[in-house]
Design a protein around this motif. Sequence first.
Motif, PDB file in Angstrom:
ATOM      1  N   ASP A  14       0.860  -1.172   0.000  1.00 41.89           N
ATOM      2  CA  ASP A  14       0.000   0.000   0.000  1.00 41.89           C
ATOM      3  C   ASP A  14       0.904   1.232   0.000  1.00 41.89           C
ATOM      4  O   ASP A  14       2.101   1.126   0.255  1.00 41.89           O
ATOM      5  CB  ASP A  14      -0.908   0.012   1.236  1.00 41.89           C
ATOM      6  N   PRO A  16       2.782   4.452   1.421  1.00 42.96           N
ATOM      7  CA  PRO A  16       3.231   4.760   2.790  1.00 42.96           C
ATOM      8  C   PRO A  16       2.216   5.661   3.500  1.00 42.96           C
ATOM      9  O   PRO A  16       1.640   6.570   2.899  1.00 42.96           O
ATOM     10  CB  PRO A  16       4.548   5.508   2.575  1.00 42.96           C
ATOM     11  N   GLU A  17       1.995   5.367   4.779  1.00 37.88           N
ATOM     12  CA  GLU A  17       1.072   6.156   5.586  1.00 37.88           C
ATOM     13  C   GLU A  17       1.890   7.133   6.423  1.00 37.88           C
ATOM     14  O   GLU A  17       2.652   6.728   7.296  1.00 37.88           O
ATOM     15  CB  GLU A  17       0.269   5.235   6.498  1.00 37.88           C
ATOM     16  N   ARG A  19       2.330  10.096   9.117  1.00 37.88           N
ATOM     17  CA  ARG A  19       1.725  10.721  10.293  1.00 37.88           C
ATOM     18  C   ARG A  19       2.778  11.619  10.928  1.00 37.88           C
ATOM     19  O   ARG A  19       3.968  11.391  10.780  1.00 37.88           O
ATOM     20  CB  ARG A  19       1.288   9.672  11.310  1.00 37.88           C
ATOM     21  N   ALA A  28       6.591   7.558   8.549  1.00 37.06           N
ATOM     22  CA  ALA A  28       5.900   6.861   7.463  1.00 37.06           C
ATOM     23  C   ALA A  28       5.979   5.363   7.717  1.00 37.06           C
ATOM     24  O   ALA A  28       7.066   4.813   7.908  1.00 37.06           O
ATOM     25  CB  ALA A  28       6.533   7.194   6.117  1.00 37.06           C
ATOM     26  N   PHE A  30       4.922   1.512   6.246  1.00 38.87           N
ATOM     27  CA  PHE A  30       4.543   0.791   5.042  1.00 38.87           C
ATOM     28  C   PHE A  30       4.975  -0.657   5.166  1.00 38.87           C
ATOM     29  O   PHE A  30       5.798  -1.004   6.013  1.00 38.87           O
ATOM     30  CB  PHE A  30       5.140   1.431   3.784  1.00 38.87           C
ATOM     31  N   ARG A  55       6.903  -5.148   7.961  1.00 41.70           N
ATOM     32  CA  ARG A  55       6.467  -3.790   8.289  1.00 41.70           C
ATOM     33  C   ARG A  55       7.699  -2.915   8.440  1.00 41.70           C
ATOM     34  O   ARG A  55       8.680  -3.300   9.098  1.00 41.70           O
ATOM     35  CB  ARG A  55       5.659  -3.833   9.588  1.00 41.70           C
ATOM     36  N   ALA A  67       6.563   9.136   1.470  1.00 42.87           N
ATOM     37  CA  ALA A  67       5.129   9.384   1.256  1.00 42.87           C
ATOM     38  C   ALA A  67       4.890  10.143  -0.044  1.00 42.87           C
ATOM     39  O   ALA A  67       3.904   9.895  -0.741  1.00 42.87           O
ATOM     40  CB  ALA A  67       4.552  10.148   2.440  1.00 42.87           C
ATOM     41  N   ASP A  71       4.187   4.623  -4.034  1.00 43.94           N
ATOM     42  CA  ASP A  71       2.773   4.251  -4.070  1.00 43.94           C
ATOM     43  C   ASP A  71       2.648   2.733  -4.036  1.00 43.94           C
ATOM     44  O   ASP A  71       3.634   2.005  -4.220  1.00 43.94           O
ATOM     45  CB  ASP A  71       2.119   4.801  -5.332  1.00 43.94           C
ATOM     46  N   LYS A  72       1.457   2.265  -3.842  1.00 43.19           N
ATOM     47  CA  LYS A  72       1.168   0.838  -3.800  1.00 43.19           C
ATOM     48  C   LYS A  72       1.715   0.150  -5.055  1.00 43.19           C
ATOM     49  O   LYS A  72       1.563   0.646  -6.162  1.00 43.19           O
ATOM     50  CB  LYS A  72      -0.346   0.622  -3.717  1.00 43.19           C
TER      51      LYS A  72
END
Length: 144
Positions: A14, A16-17, A19, A28, A30, A55, A67, A71-72
């Motif tokens: 997915d 990267p997320e 925060r 990040a 992922f 992870r 980020a 991308d995924k």
Amino acid sequence: MKETTLTIVGNLTDAPELRYLPSGAGRAGFTVASTPRRFDRQQGTWTDGDALFLRCVAWGPLADHAAESLDKGDRVVVAGRLRQRSFETAEGQRRQVIELEVDDLGVSLRYATARPQRTSAPAGRAGDPESAEASAEELVGGHE
């Protein structure tokens, strides 16, 4: 004692997320999926092994860059240190997780192309030849 280091090549499951902590530091998270393939000479075909899902966590400017750039499905090369941490779920259960704390991260060029774009150097790196703030004279005899 040396830390356990690891380099993994695989695809992002997915994007990267990203925060931000109250301190302002970026984080990040992922997951990288890596599946070994082996050629079966008797069958004359390739077979996939068991997938590894790892992870990963990147911090600071590296988190921001990940980020913004990834991308995924992107194939990446990730280097870092294995970390084990404990946490408590909302239900009060103690859990442990093993993550890769990312030191370096890049796009794999095996199946893609990329054009690096430098950013400004973090504080304390002025004068570093790898820094975007380095002058042309500081770079290999004045040549870019």
